[in-house]
Design a protein around this motif. Structure first.
Motif, PDB file in Angstrom:
ATOM      1  N   LYS A   1       0.823  -1.144  -0.132  1.00  0.00           N
ATOM      2  CA  LYS A   1      -0.072  -0.011   0.081  1.00  0.00           C
ATOM      3  C   LYS A   1       0.747   1.205   0.080  1.00  0.00           C
ATOM      4  O   LYS A   1       0.598   2.174  -0.842  1.00  0.00           O
ATOM      5  N   ASP A   2       1.857   1.161   0.662  1.00  0.00           N
ATOM      6  CA  ASP A   2       2.807   2.515   0.825  1.00  0.00           C
ATOM      7  C   ASP A   2       3.428   2.521  -0.523  1.00  0.00           C
ATOM      8  O   ASP A   2       3.592   3.951  -1.208  1.00  0.00           O
TER       9      ASP A   2
ATOM     10  N   LYS B   1       1.036   4.247  -2.931  1.00  0.00           N
ATOM     11  CA  LYS B   1       1.126   5.725  -2.602  1.00  0.00           C
ATOM     12  C   LYS B   1       2.445   6.517  -3.240  1.00  0.00           C
ATOM     13  O   LYS B   1       2.068   7.605  -3.796  1.00  0.00           O
ATOM     14  N   ARG B   2       3.468   5.794  -3.102  1.00  0.00           N
ATOM     15  CA  ARG B   2       4.488   6.424  -3.795  1.00  0.00           C
ATOM     16  C   ARG B   2       4.630   6.443  -5.140  1.00  0.00           C
ATOM     17  O   ARG B   2       4.937   7.639  -5.848  1.00  0.00           O
TER      18      ARG B   2
ATOM     19  N   ALA C   1       2.337   9.340  -5.996  1.00  0.00           N
ATOM     20  CA  ALA C   1       2.983  10.618  -5.815  1.00  0.00           C
ATOM     21  C   ALA C   1       3.856  10.957  -7.039  1.00  0.00           C
ATOM     22  O   ALA C   1       3.990  12.337  -7.398  1.00  0.00           O
TER      23      ALA C   1
ATOM     24  N   GLU D   1      -9.247   2.066   0.301  1.00  0.00           N
ATOM     25  CA  GLU D   1      -8.420   3.312  -0.238  1.00  0.00           C
ATOM     26  C   GLU D   1      -7.289   2.711  -1.080  1.00  0.00           C
ATOM     27  O   GLU D   1      -7.054   3.600  -2.063  1.00  0.00           O
ATOM     28  N   GLN D   2      -6.828   1.777  -0.806  1.00  0.00           N
ATOM     29  CA  GLN D   2      -5.877   0.913  -1.912  1.00  0.00           C
ATOM     30  C   GLN D   2      -6.573   0.809  -3.394  1.00  0.00           C
ATOM     31  O   GLN D   2      -5.913   1.015  -4.232  1.00  0.00           O
TER      32      GLN D   2
ATOM     33  N   LEU E   1      -6.725   3.851  -5.047  1.00  0.00           N
ATOM     34  CA  LEU E   1      -5.393   4.495  -5.583  1.00  0.00           C
ATOM     35  C   LEU E   1      -5.148   3.686  -6.812  1.00  0.00           C
ATOM     36  O   LEU E   1      -4.604   4.193  -7.804  1.00  0.00           O
TER      37      LEU E   1
END
Length: 735
Positions: free
Chosen positions: A27-28, A31-32, A35, A60-61, A64
């Motif tokens: 998940k992180d 997000k990257r 970004a 949420e994932q 994204l």
């Protein structure tokens, strides 16, 4: 031997994390990736790795991943097909948010390969038990119609949408109306569209009632969509018009300016069908408070409101007739807001509020912003022209401003005084000495031209008019064209009014205008004046000193038919620009493409129409070369046996340049010039006719003029004769 991807770099690290066995790490990493995508980095190479993380229960994932898909679906269309199974599975998810998210994303992807898989999930979502899913699916139909209209029609999505107008949820109704309106606009843009086209959204009386019911219960943008649909509805009778107006009036109290303006549009359209005078006045009265409230918005919204108010006042000035004070400018208003407010104040000006307006405009004229000061001075002049009873007060204010000796204020005041003289001739002659005393302050063409017009118009009442005009005659060649034209006319007026003392100055200005000036407009006017004065001074007096009707301020700044069209576009860009949408917007989403195609077609091969146009142009030139001198009114034979018309065209077409031009193989942009001037055989005959122009005839009022006072103008035929005595040079020799 296969080449392995480098095992270093940011993308490699992201790829490793996206394939990690730990959910938090994946998940992180997503997000990257998002970004990096947001700041413009290319992360399309991670498409397969991101796609693997699509099947998850984490909402949420999932959002994204869907966001990533929407961004890169066009560049990776073959990989998007891998996500279809997940989309279809998510469309059946127990969570309505997931179902709506899946159907929305599938509609936004715009990938050809995924469209066919969209139909079945969309059918289910249109009938979903949850209103959030239904309203999302309704908009998805419009997106699908934009991509593949025939698919929408074949699957019956349009009929389902029309049924959804009766939905119990007002937000579903609003989104359905928005979708049907978008489809209607797209269908109407097609050249073969007709009222039987399934995409055309016809609003019936039953649909009208459903829209009015949903209007008060949906969100602000849902209300805008419904109000726009109501504006399209054609009321069957007066009672229906009154009913629509009464149901829409409560929307004036909404906090959103878009809803207020959309409601204004509906009222302005349907008030045409209201016959009861009391009801019409009541509706107009209710329109004032919400418009005044819009003026407390931020400057950008305020400017949009002011542009719409300007349009509404052109149709119904009584809306804000007693609200002029709310348009007074504040010290911190931006310039664009101040300019619009001044325009509206002049439009609202009347005998009852003109004193307050003049004192306000006088204050504005002492501001530091030059453009705003000019606008304020101009507004004082417009007020004088508009309100006869206030003209004296306006002129006194202008004289006070001229007394400040501020250059740009004085120059704008002179321009304004010219308009006042045109409105009230022979009324404010006492102001003329003050204006003439500020001659040295003028350095702008418009101000100079205005003062010259005043001097010429009142030349018989200004003792030193010839001295004042002589200042401009001496610098005639250096002046702008507008000043030259005005000087020429003013000197001729002076000569017609004072023939004894102005023969020298009129001869001088005519000589300069015909010999030294490079503007064809100035030369032509000088030749016309010269001919008039030479042959018939009485006719010259009738033309130059003819009666001119007084000017007035137009009630509207756009044509009446265009005004009615723009009132139907209130709250859209058309009402801000005061122009129809087709003048600044392309047709549909292919507007830019169609413009490019036109450019391609324009640069294509020479067509038959082009050849015909070239032929006509050559024929016109041939006729023009044989035409009689415009200044020569004799009946002399001019052709001397030279061919004219089509025969002359044939001779012209024999030159190589003209032949290339006619065949469309010309690559030289000068070929059209060479084809016109390259043939020596088509030169004008060199025999000059007897000049019919004599010197100036008898003066006015019994004063005789010397026959040698002014020499006649040189004719164009004499100039041609002088030119043909020189050896002709080929134009191509210059290059």
């Amino acid at each position: 031997m296969s080449v392995r991807a480098p095992r270093k770099g940011e993308n490699y690290e992201l790829s490793v994390d996206l394939n990690s066995g730990y959910a938090d790490k994946r998940k992180d990493a997503i997000k990257r990736v998002i970004a990096s995508m947001t700041v413009g980095k290319d992360v399309s190479g991670l498409f397969p790795d991101v796609l693997k993380n699509m099947q998850t229960d984490d909402l949420e994932q999932k959002k994204l991943v869907y966001l990533y898909l929407m961004n890169y679906a066009k560049t990776q269309p073959e990989l998007v097909i891998l996500a279809v199974n997940t989309f279809v599975k998510d469309a059946d998810d127990p969570n309505p948010l997931v179902r709506a998210l899946a159907i929305r994303t599938m509609g936004v992807l715009r990938a050809e390969k995924i469209i066919d898989y969209l139909c079945d999930p969309l059918q289910k979502c249109l009938r979903d038990e949850n209103p959030y899913v239904r309203k999302t699916a309704a908009l998805c139909v419009a997106k699908l119609y934009d991509l593949k209209p025939e698919l929408v029609i074949e699957n019956g999505f349009l009929s389902q949408l029309r049924d959804m107008i009766a939905d119990s949820n007002p937000m579903v109704v609003a989104n359905t109306v928005a979708a049907l309106t978008d489809i209607h606009i797209a269908a109407s843009a097609q050249p073969s569209s007709s009222t039987s086209d399934p995409g055309i959204f016809v609003i019936s009386a039953s649909i009208l009632n459903k829209l009015l019911i949903a209007l008060n219960e949906c969100s602000e943008w849902g209300r805008v969509a419904i109000l726009n649909a109501l504006a399209r509805y054609v009321a069957q009778d007066e009672k229906e018009s009154e009913h629509i107006c009464e149901r829409v009036v409560p929307q004036f109290q909404h906090a959103n300016g878009g809803v207020v303006l959309a409601a204004m549009k509906v009222i302005m359209i349907h008030i045409r069908g209201v016959r009861r005078e009391e009801l019409a006045k009541q509706l107009v009265r209710k329109m004032a408070p919400p418009l005044v409230t819009l003026l407390s918005s931020p400057p950008e919204v305020q400017w949009v409101a002011l542009r719409n108010i300007n349009l509404l006042l052109q149709k119904r000035p009584e809306i804000l007739s007693s609200e002029m004070r709310v348009f007074f400018c504040k010290y911190n208003d931006p310039l664009y807001v101040k300019i619009e407010k001044v325009d509206i104040m002049v439009r609202l000006a009347g005998e009852n509020n003109v004193d307050a307006l003049l004192s306000e405009l006088k204050e504005y004229a002492s501001e530091v912003d030059v453009d705003f000061v000019r606008k304020s001075v101009k507004a004082i002049g417009q007020t004088a022209v508009k309100i006869d009873a206030a003209a004296d007060r306006c002129v006194n204010v202008l004289l006070e401003l001229i007394g400040t000796r501020v250059s740009y204020v004085v120059q704008e005041a002179v321009v304004v005084m010219k308009d006042i003289f045109r409105k009230y001739p022979s009324t404010y002659e006492g102001v003329i000495p003050t204006l003439c005393s500020n001659l040295d302050e003028l350095d702008e063409p418009e101000a100079k031209a205005s003062l010259i017009w005043i001097i010429g118009e009142y030349a018989n009442k200004i003792d030193n008019a010839d001295d004042l005009l002589n200042i401009f005659v001496e610098s005639f060649v250096e002046e702008s064209y507008a000043v030259q034209l005005q000087t020429l006319t003013a000197v001729v007026k002076l000569f017609l009014k004072k023939p004894d003392s102005s023969q020298a100055i009129v001869q001088l200005v005519l000589d300069k205008a015909t010999k030294d000036c490079d503007s064809p407009d100035v030369r032509d006017r000088a030749y016309i004046y010269w001919r008039l004065l030479s042959t018939d001074p009485g006719a010259a007096k009738a033309v130059v000193l003819s009666y001119r009707p007084p000017i007035s301020i137009p009630r509207t700044t756009v044509a009446p038919a265009l005004l009615e069209e723009l009132l139907g576009e209130v709250s859209n860009l058309s009402s801000v620009y005061h122009k129809p949408a087709e003048t600044f917007v392309g047709v549909g989403r292919v507007g830019v493409d169609s413009v490019q195609q036109k450019g391609t077609h324009a640069s294509a091969s020479f067509t038959e129409d082009d050849r015909f146009s070239a032929k006509k142009a050559l024929q016109t030139v041939a006729a023009g070369q044989q035409a009689e001198n415009l200044l020569d009114f004799g009946d002399d034979e001019a052709t001397d046996g030279q061919p004219t018309g089509l025969a002359a065209t044939d001779i012209l077409a024999q030159t190589p340049a003209a032949a290339n031009l006619m065949s469309g193989t010309s690559s030289n942009p000068l070929d059209d010039l060479v084809s016109i001037f390259g043939s020596a055989s088509m030169a004008a005959p060199t025999t000059a006719p007897v000049d019919p122009m004599a010197a100036f005839g008898g003066g006015f009022g019994g004063a005789a003029l010397s026959p040698t006072a002014v020499s006649p103008p040189p004719t164009q035929r004499q100039q041609v004769q002088a030119q043909t005595q020189q050896p002709q040079e080929d134009l191509l020799g210059l290059f």
